[in-house]
Write a protein that holds these residues in place. Structure first.
Motif, PDB file in Angstrom:
ATOM      1  N   ALA A 173      -6.104  -3.883  -0.329  1.00 12.95           N
ATOM      2  CA  ALA A 173      -4.994  -2.921  -0.339  1.00 12.95           C
ATOM      3  C   ALA A 173      -4.643  -2.520  -1.763  1.00 12.95           C
ATOM      4  CB  ALA A 173      -3.784  -3.529   0.368  1.00 12.95           C
ATOM      5  N   HIS A 174      -4.160  -1.306  -1.920  1.00 15.68           N
ATOM      6  CA  HIS A 174      -3.693  -0.847  -3.231  1.00 15.68           C
ATOM      7  C   HIS A 174      -2.423  -1.593  -3.606  1.00 15.68           C
ATOM      8  CE1 HIS A 174      -5.898   3.236  -2.564  1.00 15.68           C
ATOM      9  NE2 HIS A 174      -6.720   2.286  -3.025  1.00 15.68           N
ATOM     10  N   PRO A 175      -2.292  -2.064  -4.837  1.00 14.78           N
ATOM     11  CA  PRO A 175      -1.064  -2.748  -5.259  1.00 14.78           C
ATOM     12  C   PRO A 175       0.176  -1.882  -5.020  1.00 14.78           C
ATOM     13  CG  PRO A 175      -2.789  -2.993  -6.915  1.00 14.78           C
ATOM     14  CD  PRO A 175      -3.288  -1.995  -5.913  1.00 14.78           C
ATOM     15  N   SER A 209       1.520  -1.289  -2.136  1.00  9.03           N
ATOM     16  CA  SER A 209       1.506  -0.660  -0.810  1.00  9.03           C
ATOM     17  C   SER A 209       1.999  -1.629   0.259  1.00  9.03           C
ATOM     18  CB  SER A 209       0.091  -0.166  -0.474  1.00  9.03           C
ATOM     19  OG  SER A 209      -0.805  -1.268  -0.424  1.00  9.03           O
ATOM     20  N   VAL A 220       1.213  -3.540   4.000  1.00  5.39           N
ATOM     21  CA  VAL A 220       0.248  -3.977   5.015  1.00  5.39           C
ATOM     22  C   VAL A 220       1.020  -4.189   6.311  1.00  5.39           C
ATOM     23  CG1 VAL A 220      -1.406  -5.735   5.708  1.00  5.39           C
ATOM     24  CG2 VAL A 220      -1.269  -5.035   3.313  1.00  5.39           C
ATOM     25  N   ASN A 232      -3.850  -1.238   6.270  1.00  7.45           N
ATOM     26  CA  ASN A 232      -3.528  -1.274   4.844  1.00  7.45           C
ATOM     27  C   ASN A 232      -3.837   0.070   4.220  1.00  7.45           C
ATOM     28  OD1 ASN A 232      -6.313  -1.252   4.710  1.00  7.45           O
ATOM     29  ND2 ASN A 232      -6.442  -2.737   3.051  1.00  7.45           N
ATOM     30  N   ILE A 292      -5.206  -7.556   2.755  1.00  4.19           N
ATOM     31  CA  ILE A 292      -4.481  -7.827   1.510  1.00  4.19           C
ATOM     32  C   ILE A 292      -5.421  -7.723   0.310  1.00  4.19           C
ATOM     33  CG2 ILE A 292      -3.293  -9.650   0.218  1.00  4.19           C
ATOM     34  CD1 ILE A 292      -2.106 -10.586   2.882  1.00  4.19           C
ATOM     35  N   ALA A 336       0.354 -11.992  -0.506  1.00  2.00           N
ATOM     36  CA  ALA A 336       0.768 -10.597  -0.620  1.00  2.00           C
ATOM     37  C   ALA A 336       1.610 -10.368  -1.869  1.00  2.00           C
ATOM     38  CB  ALA A 336       1.543 -10.185   0.629  1.00  2.00           C
ATOM     39  N   ARG A 381      -0.241  -9.738  -5.099  1.00  4.01           N
ATOM     40  CA  ARG A 381      -0.816  -8.400  -5.285  1.00  4.01           C
ATOM     41  C   ARG A 381       0.239  -7.306  -5.151  1.00  4.01           C
ATOM     42  NH1 ARG A 381      -6.106  -7.749  -5.387  1.00  4.01           N
ATOM     43  NH2 ARG A 381      -5.915  -5.634  -4.569  1.00  4.01           N
ATOM     44  N   ASP A 382       1.526  -7.730  -5.196  1.00  5.54           N
ATOM     45  CA  ASP A 382       2.640  -6.783  -5.126  1.00  5.54           C
ATOM     46  C   ASP A 382       2.581  -5.957  -3.833  1.00  5.54           C
ATOM     47  OD1 ASP A 382       4.952  -5.497  -5.908  1.00  5.54           O
ATOM     48  OD2 ASP A 382       3.903  -3.969  -7.102  1.00  5.54           O
ATOM     49  N   LEU A 383       2.345  -6.648  -2.724  1.00  4.56           N
ATOM     50  CA  LEU A 383       2.250  -5.990  -1.416  1.00  4.56           C
ATOM     51  C   LEU A 383       3.418  -6.403  -0.533  1.00  4.56           C
ATOM     52  CD1 LEU A 383      -1.558  -6.531  -0.686  1.00  4.56           C
ATOM     53  CD2 LEU A 383      -0.476  -4.458  -1.587  1.00  4.56           C
ATOM     54  N   THR A 384       3.735  -5.557   0.417  1.00  2.00           N
ATOM     55  CA  THR A 384       4.793  -5.841   1.384  1.00  2.00           C
ATOM     56  C   THR A 384       4.164  -5.990   2.760  1.00  2.00           C
ATOM     57  OG1 THR A 384       6.393  -4.569   0.097  1.00  2.00           O
ATOM     58  CG2 THR A 384       6.953  -5.045   2.414  1.00  2.00           C
TER      59      THR A 384
END
Length: 460
Positions: free
Chosen positions: A370-372, A374, A376, A393, A367, A333, A336-339
């Protein structure tokens, strides 16, 4: 017992008819015999009363001495009729007994009380049944005498014999005719089965779509035709899916195999440096890992479709499983700069390894698409007898035409085409197979700017 169904049913029908005819014939025969015997008993009592009236008339004593055969004429002149008149002293005044039969002489019964019960049976010297009855009278109105009348029923016995023969012949012919008619009716009644068999003989691989016409089928065969049509539909669907699966499998295997073959052929065309060979081997390892993953996934799907596969269910904490998955995919995650966020409590009854595999497939898929920047989310809730585990997501909307096919093998939505090199197209089909093993199902619920995949487990 093997053999013709028509023959067996016909023989059974013949047996039933024969037993029924025998029972009916026996009943009719006994009724006929009883009625004839009753009439003969009343006739014998009537003859006794006639003799009593003759003996009581004036001049009867002279009639006894001079015209004894008149009393046989009173008995209708039958040769098998016997008459005996005796005085109180035992003197035999009249004895009409042409055959010379010896028969019992029952005690006389007063005329007013005479009934069938007073008629006694005996057997003649020739073996024929006979009846006898005794009464009393006053000869010429003065002298008391005893009267005995008897009769041998040889003609009646012959009539009974003929009647029995007619019943046996009629019953036998009736049973034979019933068997023939049963065979004809069965042959006609089994025509729909022959039509079904002929239709089944036409079924070939790829020719399952033709349904059996049930409009002309008897009501009793409607469930069979319905079941056969349903089976043909399942075979057609299974064959279509298998053909599609084979084509997809060949396509999916062809790409990595061609990559391996092409890269290797290019590398072998000219001498290469050690560094180039290392890069080639690393690329080959990546393709081989993809092939290995596809083989493992297909083996899992094949085993999941077997009815004897039963998951080992235990009570699992939803919160702990979510935390485990979030920790495992945290690095992916962050790339891809996801939380990752998770919320939920309670328990679910499931196989631990299978549940984690299903959540891992959904989470990695979420993941990847998902849009960077954003979030999940993993969430749990209970609704209407189901425990729902959801992975949401923020990503591109899934096309309407893709939604019905997402859980099919090797299917990739348009939004996933760019991930073709990293996806086998089997992840969601594995999720669906895992939920089927647990008696649940997997769903996708698109929303405004989000996509939610839900695992529904039956509530414990």
């Amino acid at each position: 017992m093997k053999g013709s169904l028509t023959l067996r049913v016909s023989l059974a029908f013949v047996l039933i008819v024969a037993l029924s005819a025998a029972g009916l014939g026996w009943y009719l025969y006994r009724s006929f015999v009883d009625e004839i015997v009753r009439r003969d008993d009343h006739a014998l009592l009537g003859k006794l009363r006639q003799v009593q009236q003759l003996l009581g008339s004036p001049g009867a004593q002279q009639l006894v001495h001079e015209r004894p055969q008149y009393f046989r004429d009173t008995m209708s002149g039958q040769e098998n009729s016997l008459v005996r008149i005796t005085a109180d002293s035992g003197q035999v005044l009249l004895d009409i007994n042409a055959p010379g039969e010896r028969y019992p002489v029952p005690p006389p019964v007063p005329a007013p009380t005479l009934s069938r019960a007073d008629v006694k049976a005996w057997t003649s010297s020739a073996g024929y049944p006979a009846q006898v009855v005794s009464g009393s009278a006053r000869l010429g109105g003065e002298r008391p005498v005893h009267i005995t009348v008897a009769r041998v029923y040889a003609d009646r016995t012959a009539m009974f014999d003929r009647y029995r023969q007619q019943i046996v012949i009629a019953g036998t012919l009736g049973a034979a005719l019933a068997g023939l008619l049963a065979a004809l009716m069965l042959a006609h009644g089994l025509r729909p089965l022959h039509a079904i068999a002929a239709h089944a003989a036409l079924v070939r691989p790829g020719r399952f779509e033709a349904q059996i016409d049930s409009s002309s089928v008897p009501r009793e065969l409607q469930p069979l035709v319905t079941a056969l049509n349903a089976m043909l539909a399942r075979l057609h669907d299974g064959y279509t899916r298998l053909s599609g699966f084979s084509a997809d499998l060949a396509h999916e295997f062809r790409t990595p195999v061609n990559n391996l073959l092409g890269q290797t052929q290019v590398a072998l065309a000219h001498p290469r440096s050690a560094r180039e060979y290392e890069d080639l081997l690393a690329s080959n390892v990546e393709e081989l890992e993809r092939l290995s993953g596809m083989v493992d996934s297909m083996l899992f799907l094949a085993r999941a479709q077997q009815e004897d596969v039963v998951p080992v269910r235990t009570r699992l904490s939803v919160g702990e499983e979510f935390a485990r998955m979030a920790a495992f995919f945290e690095g992916m995650a962050e790339e891809r700069d996801l939380t990752l966020q998770h919320a939920g409590a309670g328990e679910v009854q499931a196989d631990a390894q299978l549940l984690r595999r299903a959540l891992a497939n959904l989470l990695s898929n979420a993941i990847r698409h998902a849009h960077p920047g954003s979030v999940v989310r993993l969430a749990a809730a209970a609704h209407g007898g189901w425990i729902e585990l959801a992975v949401t997501n923020a990503g591109d909307a899934i096309g309407e035409h893709d939604l019905p096919h997402l859980f099919e093998r090797f299917y990739r939505a348009n939004t996933a085409r760019g991930e073709g090199a990293r996806s086998t197209g089997l992840g969601l089909s594995i999720v669906g197979a895992i939920m089927a093993l647990h008696g649940g199902r997997a769903e996708v619920r698109p929303g405004p700017g989000t996509n939610t995949f839900v695992l529904l487990f039956p509530a414990a």
